[in-house]
Write an enzyme that holds these catalytic residues in place. Structure first.
Site, PDB file in Angstrom:
ATOM      1  N   HIS A 263      51.963   9.995   3.706  1.00  0.00           N
ATOM      2  CA  HIS A 263      51.340  11.223   4.214  1.00  0.00           C
ATOM      3  C   HIS A 263      50.074  11.505   3.397  1.00  0.00           C
ATOM      4  O   HIS A 263      50.059  11.296   2.183  1.00  0.00           O
ATOM      5  CB  HIS A 263      52.322  12.391   4.113  1.00  0.00           C
ATOM      6  CG  HIS A 263      51.814  13.614   4.790  1.00  0.00           C
ATOM      7  ND1 HIS A 263      50.847  14.421   4.231  1.00  0.00           N
ATOM      8  CD2 HIS A 263      52.096  14.161   6.000  1.00  0.00           C
ATOM      9  CE1 HIS A 263      50.568  15.407   5.060  1.00  0.00           C
ATOM     10  NE2 HIS A 263      51.322  15.279   6.148  1.00  0.00           N
TER      11      HIS A 263
ATOM     12  N   GLU B 132      47.350  10.943  11.788  1.00  0.00           N
ATOM     13  CA  GLU B 132      47.081  12.304  11.346  1.00  0.00           C
ATOM     14  C   GLU B 132      45.705  12.352  10.675  1.00  0.00           C
ATOM     15  O   GLU B 132      45.602  12.077   9.463  1.00  0.00           O
ATOM     16  CB  GLU B 132      48.114  12.754  10.317  1.00  0.00           C
ATOM     17  CG  GLU B 132      49.533  12.752  10.804  1.00  0.00           C
ATOM     18  CD  GLU B 132      50.368  13.709   9.957  1.00  0.00           C
ATOM     19  OE1 GLU B 132      50.848  14.697  10.495  1.00  0.00           O
ATOM     20  OE2 GLU B 132      50.506  13.470   8.746  1.00  0.00           O
TER      21      GLU B 132
HETATM   22  P1  PGA Z   1      50.020  20.759  10.020  1.00  0.00           P
HETATM   23  O1  PGA Z   1      50.531  19.496   9.203  1.00  0.00           O
HETATM   24  O2  PGA Z   1      50.750  20.726  11.345  1.00  0.00           O
HETATM   25  O3  PGA Z   1      50.376  21.944   9.189  1.00  0.00           O
HETATM   26  O4  PGA Z   1      48.566  20.578  10.207  1.00  0.00           O
HETATM   27  C1  PGA Z   1      50.842  18.283   9.821  1.00  0.00           C
HETATM   28  C2  PGA Z   1      51.227  17.271   8.788  1.00  0.00           C
HETATM   29  O5  PGA Z   1      50.636  17.281   7.694  1.00  0.00           O
HETATM   30  O6  PGA Z   1      52.137  16.465   8.990  1.00  0.00           O
END
Ligand code: PGA
Length: 251
Positions: A97, A170
């Protein structure tokens, strides 16, 4: 179409809040999951995983961890092994992540080692990839993603051809900012990932997730991207009503 929907609670909720959330809402989420055919996975912080796993017996929702160690065991102060996570009751683990990469100095090599640990202990890794705003603006998203995903694709092809690869795209500039990429950008990224996986010889098409500021207002736009198989939801997943609404709106 059934989706993989992951709630990444990060460090938003403390131990007491996390356990109380589960005790109060897991029945309703289980019913929703069955009605829609989705797979719901919650990734609370490490401290509450064990209590939640024992509170929710018989298991109602799948549990995931937000990270795991790159090593099996040994002198790694503060780390948690994939084996322990499996023993506690996790089925999934987030790997690489961007907040882990940024705050704990995670590298592409570390993500590969963590993925190996996860697979060795029968956890499904959720491989998180995504570029910074600078790289996005410079138009180098695909180049960066290629660097991140290539070692993982090779690992699956050579050592785990039977396993289902799960990739969460992401973009770092979207996480926690309220900004989401255009559907056109997302389609370009997912088409690239599908093409790369097939070119390298991965037999099972990867499951592709989107993460970054998913909420009940933008999910209807995001779900128009045909390649998306699910979502990784951060902040909005800690608010039960919001999370439920998103799940209801997905398909
Ligand atoms: P967020 O985070 O939905 O708060 O933007 C997503 C993530 O970091 O997995």
């Amino acid at each position: 179409m059934p989706a993989l929907i992951i709630g990444n609670w990060k460090m938003y909720l403390n131990y007491t809040e996390s356990v109380a959330w589960f005790a109060k809402h897991s029945n309703e989420l289980q019913i929703l999951q069955q009605q829609r055919g989705h797979t719901l996975i919650i990734c609370p912080s490490y401290d509450s995983l064990s209590s939640i796993a024992s509170t929710i017996q018989p298991r109602k929702l799948a549990l995931g961890a937000q990270d795991c160690s790159a090593y099996a065991n040994g002198p790694y102060t503060s780390q948690v092994s994939a084996q322990s996570l499996k023993e506690i009751g996790c089925s999934y683990v987030l790997i690489g992540h961007s907040e882990t990469r940024k705050n704990l100095k995670g590298t592409i090599e570390a993500s590969l080692l963590k993925t190996k640990q996860a697979l060795a202990h029968d956890l499904t890794p959720i491989i998180c990839i995504g570029e910074s705003q600078d790289k996005y603006k410079a138009g180098t998203t695909l180049k960066f993603i290629e660097e991140q995903i290539r070692p993982i694709l090779e690992l699956y092809k050579i050592n785990h051809p039977e396993k289902q690869l799960v990739i969460a795209y992401e973009p770092m500039w979207s996480i926690g900012t309220g900004v989401i990429p255009s559907n056109e950008h997302l389609e370009t990224v997912y088409s690239y990932l599908i093409k790369r996986a097939s070119k390298i010889g991965i037999q099972r098409a990867p499951l592709l997730l989107y993460g970054g500021s998913v909420d009940e207002a933008n999910i209807s736009t995001l779900k128009k991207v045909p390649q998306i198989n699910g979502y990784l939801i951060g902040k909005a997943s800690t608010d039960f009503q919001k999370f439920k609404k998103i799940v209801e709106l997905i398909y």
